[in-house]
Write a protein that holds these residues in place. Sequence first.
Motif, PDB file in Angstrom:
ATOM      1  N   GLU A  75       0.835  -1.207   0.000  1.00 51.50           N
ATOM      2  CA  GLU A  75       0.000   0.000   0.000  1.00 51.50           C
ATOM      3  C   GLU A  75       0.867   1.253   0.000  1.00 51.50           C
ATOM      4  O   GLU A  75       0.579   2.230  -0.701  1.00 51.50           O
ATOM      5  N   PHE A  76       1.941   1.245   0.773  1.00 50.93           N
ATOM      6  CA  PHE A  76       2.863   2.372   0.806  1.00 50.93           C
ATOM      7  C   PHE A  76       3.449   2.620  -0.583  1.00 50.93           C
ATOM      8  O   PHE A  76       3.502   3.761  -1.050  1.00 50.93           O
ATOM      9  N   ALA A  78       2.187   1.621  -3.460  1.00 50.44           N
ATOM     10  CA  ALA A  78       1.110   1.985  -4.387  1.00 50.44           C
ATOM     11  C   ALA A  78       0.733   3.460  -4.281  1.00 50.44           C
ATOM     12  O   ALA A  78       0.299   4.059  -5.267  1.00 50.44           O
ATOM     13  N   THR A  79       0.890   4.048  -3.115  1.00 48.79           N
ATOM     14  CA  THR A  79       0.537   5.454  -2.925  1.00 48.79           C
ATOM     15  C   THR A  79       1.754   6.380  -2.936  1.00 48.79           C
ATOM     16  O   THR A  79       1.613   7.594  -2.789  1.00 48.79           O
ATOM     17  N   PHE A  80       2.932   5.810  -3.121  1.00 47.08           N
ATOM     18  CA  PHE A  80       4.176   6.565  -3.059  1.00 47.08           C
ATOM     19  C   PHE A  80       4.215   7.714  -4.062  1.00 47.08           C
ATOM     20  O   PHE A  80       4.589   8.842  -3.716  1.00 47.08           O
ATOM     21  N   SER A  81       3.848   7.446  -5.308  1.00 42.66           N
ATOM     22  CA  SER A  81       3.967   8.489  -6.330  1.00 42.66           C
ATOM     23  C   SER A  81       3.075   9.692  -6.015  1.00 42.66           C
ATOM     24  O   SER A  81       3.481  10.835  -6.205  1.00 42.66           O
ATOM     25  N   PHE A  82       1.888   9.439  -5.500  1.00 43.45           N
ATOM     26  CA  PHE A  82       1.001  10.541  -5.111  1.00 43.45           C
ATOM     27  C   PHE A  82       1.559  11.264  -3.890  1.00 43.45           C
ATOM     28  O   PHE A  82       1.623  12.500  -3.852  1.00 43.45           O
ATOM     29  N   ALA A  83       1.966  10.507  -2.875  1.00 38.26           N
ATOM     30  CA  ALA A  83       2.467  11.101  -1.641  1.00 38.26           C
ATOM     31  C   ALA A  83       3.713  11.939  -1.868  1.00 38.26           C
ATOM     32  O   ALA A  83       3.927  12.941  -1.184  1.00 38.26           O
ATOM     33  N   GLU A  89      -2.499  11.046  -9.040  1.00 43.91           N
ATOM     34  CA  GLU A  89      -3.418   9.938  -8.721  1.00 43.91           C
ATOM     35  C   GLU A  89      -2.733   8.949  -7.811  1.00 43.91           C
ATOM     36  O   GLU A  89      -1.586   8.703  -7.872  1.00 43.91           O
TER      37      GLU A  89
END
Length: 89
Positions: A75-76, A78-83, A89
């Motif tokens: 999950e980290f 998967a959301t890395f690029s947004f964060a 996205e």
Amino acid sequence: MQNPPGLVRRLLEAIVAYTWFFETCDDSVLDDDTALKQMEYAAYLLGQLPDGDKQHLVEELAAIAAAETDPAYREFIATFSFAMGISEE
């Protein structure tokens, strides 16, 4: 000079691993402000990349996340690029 195969992926895996450490380590290991400063600096550096390179990183991150077996780390990733401000996205 052409990048050797896998170079971008390995470097990206290292960046993600270090930011995961900064995100999850206890403040007895690393001061929260220092961890945040390091994560913000990584985001700044990644944000300086041209859009095509950012897209390449997003694609690599998706592949890395798909192969990850630990749900929290997946999950980290998967959301890395947004964060990190690499994608919207």
